[in-house]
Design a protein around this motif. Sequence first.
Motif, PDB file in Angstrom:
ATOM      1  N   GLY A  65       0.991  14.256 -31.626  1.00 19.55           N
ATOM      2  CA  GLY A  65       0.448  14.795 -30.396  1.00 19.55           C
ATOM      3  C   GLY A  65      -0.720  13.998 -29.861  1.00 19.55           C
ATOM      4  O   GLY A  65      -0.972  12.852 -30.249  1.00 19.55           O
ATOM      5  N   ALA A  66      -1.469  14.613 -28.950  1.00 19.18           N
ATOM      6  CA  ALA A  66      -2.527  13.924 -28.227  1.00 19.18           C
ATOM      7  C   ALA A  66      -3.634  13.420 -29.144  1.00 19.18           C
ATOM      8  O   ALA A  66      -4.171  12.333 -28.929  1.00 19.18           O
ATOM      9  CB  ALA A  66      -3.112  14.851 -27.156  1.00 19.18           C
ATOM     10  N   ALA A  67      -4.007  14.203 -30.162  1.00 20.48           N
ATOM     11  CA  ALA A  67      -5.088  13.778 -31.066  1.00 20.48           C
ATOM     12  C   ALA A  67      -4.705  12.506 -31.807  1.00 20.48           C
ATOM     13  O   ALA A  67      -5.508  11.580 -31.952  1.00 20.48           O
ATOM     14  CB  ALA A  67      -5.413  14.896 -32.051  1.00 20.48           C
ATOM     15  N   ALA A  68      -3.453  12.442 -32.293  1.00 22.31           N
ATOM     16  CA  ALA A  68      -2.979  11.243 -32.974  1.00 22.31           C
ATOM     17  C   ALA A  68      -2.879  10.070 -32.007  1.00 22.31           C
ATOM     18  O   ALA A  68      -3.182   8.927 -32.365  1.00 22.31           O
ATOM     19  CB  ALA A  68      -1.632  11.515 -33.629  1.00 22.31           C
ATOM     20  N   ALA A  69      -2.459  10.342 -30.777  1.00 23.45           N
ATOM     21  CA  ALA A  69      -2.330   9.280 -29.782  1.00 23.45           C
ATOM     22  C   ALA A  69      -3.683   8.652 -29.461  1.00 23.45           C
ATOM     23  O   ALA A  69      -3.782   7.439 -29.272  1.00 23.45           O
ATOM     24  CB  ALA A  69      -1.690   9.822 -28.510  1.00 23.45           C
ATOM     25  N   ARG A  70      -4.743   9.455 -29.409  1.00 25.71           N
ATOM     26  CA  ARG A  70      -6.075   8.911 -29.127  1.00 25.71           C
ATOM     27  C   ARG A  70      -6.512   7.937 -30.218  1.00 25.71           C
ATOM     28  O   ARG A  70      -7.095   6.882 -29.935  1.00 25.71           O
ATOM     29  CB  ARG A  70      -7.086  10.053 -28.986  1.00 25.71           C
ATOM     30  CG  ARG A  70      -6.988  10.809 -27.664  1.00 25.71           C
ATOM     31  CD  ARG A  70      -8.192  11.692 -27.461  1.00 25.71           C
ATOM     32  NE  ARG A  70      -8.239  12.787 -28.416  1.00 25.71           N
ATOM     33  CZ  ARG A  70      -7.676  13.988 -28.230  1.00 25.71           C
ATOM     34  NH1 ARG A  70      -7.007  14.219 -27.108  1.00 25.71           N
ATOM     35  NH2 ARG A  70      -7.777  14.919 -29.141  1.00 25.71           N
ATOM     36  N   ILE A  71      -6.217   8.279 -31.465  1.00 24.95           N
ATOM     37  CA  ILE A  71      -6.574   7.381 -32.561  1.00 24.95           C
ATOM     38  C   ILE A  71      -5.740   6.104 -32.492  1.00 24.95           C
ATOM     39  O   ILE A  71      -6.244   5.000 -32.687  1.00 24.95           O
ATOM     40  CB  ILE A  71      -6.386   8.086 -33.913  1.00 24.95           C
ATOM     41  CG1 ILE A  71      -7.411   9.226 -34.032  1.00 24.95           C
ATOM     42  CG2 ILE A  71      -6.527   7.111 -35.069  1.00 24.95           C
ATOM     43  CD1 ILE A  71      -7.250  10.076 -35.264  1.00 24.95           C
ATOM     44  N   ALA A  72      -4.447   6.252 -32.222  1.00 27.27           N
ATOM     45  CA  ALA A  72      -3.582   5.069 -32.097  1.00 27.27           C
ATOM     46  C   ALA A  72      -4.106   4.124 -31.023  1.00 27.27           C
ATOM     47  O   ALA A  72      -4.105   2.895 -31.196  1.00 27.27           O
ATOM     48  CB  ALA A  72      -2.157   5.500 -31.783  1.00 27.27           C
ATOM     49  N   ASN A  73      -4.581   4.670 -29.913  1.00 29.72           N
ATOM     50  CA  ASN A  73      -5.092   3.839 -28.826  1.00 29.72           C
ATOM     51  C   ASN A  73      -6.384   3.118 -29.221  1.00 29.72           C
ATOM     52  O   ASN A  73      -6.693   2.043 -28.689  1.00 29.72           O
ATOM     53  CB  ASN A  73      -5.329   4.690 -27.582  1.00 29.72           C
ATOM     54  CG  ASN A  73      -4.034   5.150 -26.936  1.00 29.72           C
ATOM     55  OD1 ASN A  73      -2.997   4.504 -27.091  1.00 29.72           O
ATOM     56  ND2 ASN A  73      -4.072   6.264 -26.235  1.00 29.72           N
ATOM     57  N   ARG A  74      -7.157   3.691 -30.140  1.00 28.48           N
ATOM     58  CA  ARG A  74      -8.365   3.027 -30.622  1.00 28.48           C
ATOM     59  C   ARG A  74      -8.028   1.898 -31.599  1.00 28.48           C
ATOM     60  O   ARG A  74      -8.703   0.862 -31.632  1.00 28.48           O
ATOM     61  CB  ARG A  74      -9.272   4.034 -31.330  1.00 28.48           C
ATOM     62  CG  ARG A  74      -9.839   5.124 -30.442  1.00 28.48           C
ATOM     63  CD  ARG A  74     -10.506   6.183 -31.303  1.00 28.48           C
ATOM     64  NE  ARG A  74     -10.864   7.363 -30.532  1.00 28.48           N
ATOM     65  CZ  ARG A  74     -11.157   8.542 -31.065  1.00 28.48           C
ATOM     66  NH1 ARG A  74     -11.118   8.682 -32.383  1.00 28.48           N
ATOM     67  NH2 ARG A  74     -11.472   9.567 -30.299  1.00 28.48           N
ATOM     68  N   VAL A  75      -6.988   2.110 -32.403  1.00 26.87           N
ATOM     69  CA  VAL A  75      -6.654   1.151 -33.451  1.00 26.87           C
ATOM     70  C   VAL A  75      -5.915  -0.066 -32.901  1.00 26.87           C
ATOM     71  O   VAL A  75      -6.120  -1.193 -33.367  1.00 26.87           O
ATOM     72  CB  VAL A  75      -5.816   1.831 -34.555  1.00 26.87           C
ATOM     73  CG1 VAL A  75      -5.364   0.819 -35.604  1.00 26.87           C
ATOM     74  CG2 VAL A  75      -6.617   2.952 -35.215  1.00 26.87           C
ATOM     75  N   ARG A  76      -5.094   0.122 -31.906  1.00 22.12           N
ATOM     76  CA  ARG A  76      -4.216  -0.949 -31.435  1.00 22.12           C
ATOM     77  C   ARG A  76      -4.953  -2.207 -30.982  1.00 22.12           C
ATOM     78  O   ARG A  76      -4.531  -3.326 -31.311  1.00 22.12           O
ATOM     79  CB  ARG A  76      -3.293  -0.441 -30.336  1.00 22.12           C
ATOM     80  CG  ARG A  76      -2.172   0.438 -30.850  1.00 22.12           C
ATOM     81  CD  ARG A  76      -1.191   0.782 -29.772  1.00 22.12           C
ATOM     82  NE  ARG A  76      -0.596  -0.409 -29.211  1.00 22.12           N
ATOM     83  CZ  ARG A  76       0.159  -0.400 -28.099  1.00 22.12           C
ATOM     84  NH1 ARG A  76       0.382   0.726 -27.465  1.00 22.12           N
ATOM     85  NH2 ARG A  76       0.677  -1.521 -27.649  1.00 22.12           N
ATOM     86  N   GLY A  93     -16.262   3.491 -37.625  1.00 22.10           N
ATOM     87  CA  GLY A  93     -16.181   4.948 -37.594  1.00 22.10           C
ATOM     88  C   GLY A  93     -15.225   5.480 -36.545  1.00 22.10           C
ATOM     89  O   GLY A  93     -15.491   6.508 -35.909  1.00 22.10           O
ATOM     90  N   LEU A  94     -14.104   4.782 -36.354  1.00 21.38           N
ATOM     91  CA  LEU A  94     -13.169   5.149 -35.296  1.00 21.38           C
ATOM     92  C   LEU A  94     -12.182   6.239 -35.684  1.00 21.38           C
ATOM     93  O   LEU A  94     -11.524   6.812 -34.819  1.00 21.38           O
ATOM     94  CB  LEU A  94     -12.385   3.908 -34.850  1.00 21.38           C
ATOM     95  CG  LEU A  94     -13.202   2.799 -34.192  1.00 21.38           C
ATOM     96  CD1 LEU A  94     -12.302   1.624 -33.843  1.00 21.38           C
ATOM     97  CD2 LEU A  94     -13.898   3.314 -32.947  1.00 21.38           C
ATOM     98  N   LEU A  95     -12.059   6.513 -36.979  1.00 21.05           N
ATOM     99  CA  LEU A  95     -10.989   7.403 -37.420  1.00 21.05           C
ATOM    100  C   LEU A  95     -11.499   8.785 -37.786  1.00 21.05           C
ATOM    101  O   LEU A  95     -12.527   8.941 -38.430  1.00 21.05           O
ATOM    102  CB  LEU A  95     -10.274   6.797 -38.637  1.00 21.05           C
ATOM    103  CG  LEU A  95      -9.589   5.444 -38.451  1.00 21.05           C
ATOM    104  CD1 LEU A  95      -8.861   5.049 -39.721  1.00 21.05           C
ATOM    105  CD2 LEU A  95      -8.622   5.484 -37.272  1.00 21.05           C
ATOM    106  N   THR A  96     -10.750   9.784 -37.341  1.00 18.87           N
ATOM    107  CA  THR A  96     -10.933  11.147 -37.829  1.00 18.87           C
ATOM    108  C   THR A  96      -9.725  11.574 -38.656  1.00 18.87           C
ATOM    109  O   THR A  96      -9.723  12.648 -39.229  1.00 18.87           O
ATOM    110  CB  THR A  96     -11.117  12.125 -36.660  1.00 18.87           C
ATOM    111  OG1 THR A  96      -9.995  12.022 -35.768  1.00 18.87           O
ATOM    112  CG2 THR A  96     -12.405  11.811 -35.888  1.00 18.87           C
ATOM    113  N   ARG A  97      -8.716  10.712 -38.693  1.00 18.14           N
ATOM    114  CA  ARG A  97      -7.510  10.931 -39.497  1.00 18.14           C
ATOM    115  C   ARG A  97      -7.124   9.585 -40.111  1.00 18.14           C
ATOM    116  O   ARG A  97      -7.378   8.541 -39.516  1.00 18.14           O
ATOM    117  CB  ARG A  97      -6.338  11.449 -38.656  1.00 18.14           C
ATOM    118  CG  ARG A  97      -6.626  12.685 -37.830  1.00 18.14           C
ATOM    119  CD  ARG A  97      -5.404  13.098 -37.059  1.00 18.14           C
ATOM    120  NE  ARG A  97      -5.671  14.248 -36.212  1.00 18.14           N
ATOM    121  CZ  ARG A  97      -4.719  15.039 -35.698  1.00 18.14           C
ATOM    122  NH1 ARG A  97      -3.444  14.772 -35.966  1.00 18.14           N
ATOM    123  NH2 ARG A  97      -5.034  16.056 -34.946  1.00 18.14           N
TER     124      ARG A  97
END
Length: 248
Positions: A69-80, A108-112
């Motif tokens: 969902g959206a929370a996972a997508a936000r992290i993916a967008n930070r990592v890419r 400190g970009l990850l919460t998951r």
Amino acid sequence: MLDPPCLPLSSPNARPRETGRVIELPFGAELRLATKQSAELGGGGDFFEVFDHGDGYVSTVVADVCGNGAAAARIANRVRPLLHSSLARGESPGRLLAALNETLLTCGLLTRFVTAVAVRIDVLTGLVEIACAGHMGPFVRRASGQVRALNGATGVPLGLVREETYDEISLELDPDDALILVTDGITDPLSTFCDPLGESGLLRRLRAAPHVTADICEALLAAGTLVRDDATVLVMQMPARHATRVAA
């Protein structure tokens, strides 16, 4: 370097969701690539990057953010964007994952946490190097039809432990052999009590699939399949014959 293509996805409120279509990726190297994904509209925690180094080497990473969902997508967008830079340096898969892990923890970009599998292929010789960060596989289908899982590379997911190292394994692909990378959204629907990872079901589908990149994608994530999690399959198939590397 290629971004994952935009796929036609189902309604963000749909549970389960329908899959997108197979995308065959145009690529400078002779390596043949195809992918298929399923995720919520505008989001999802699965992502991948492919980088052609221009000298016969191709690097790729398939990653999966915990959850969806959206929370996972936000992290993916930070990592890419960080993954773009890591792939461009051309480091071995183990070094790439270790460096990416340190960067993510330092910033400190990850919460998951994020699981990932990194691969570097020498398209000219067929040599493949692989490292994993809590991710399954990858899987190989030989031109002969033989299939197997490559579970020798292990490591903790990204974003959990500082100064983590990631072991590498290597193998040689022959002409027309295919390497298959997936996320757990592919194997979860195939799981059984005796095989909770769904690996046996995936191998059965690989054996039965036609030996073509798009058809392998379709066999693992068939049109009309309803899935409850983000799902990605990426197939990389060697050219029909090895070329000879020219000495510099």
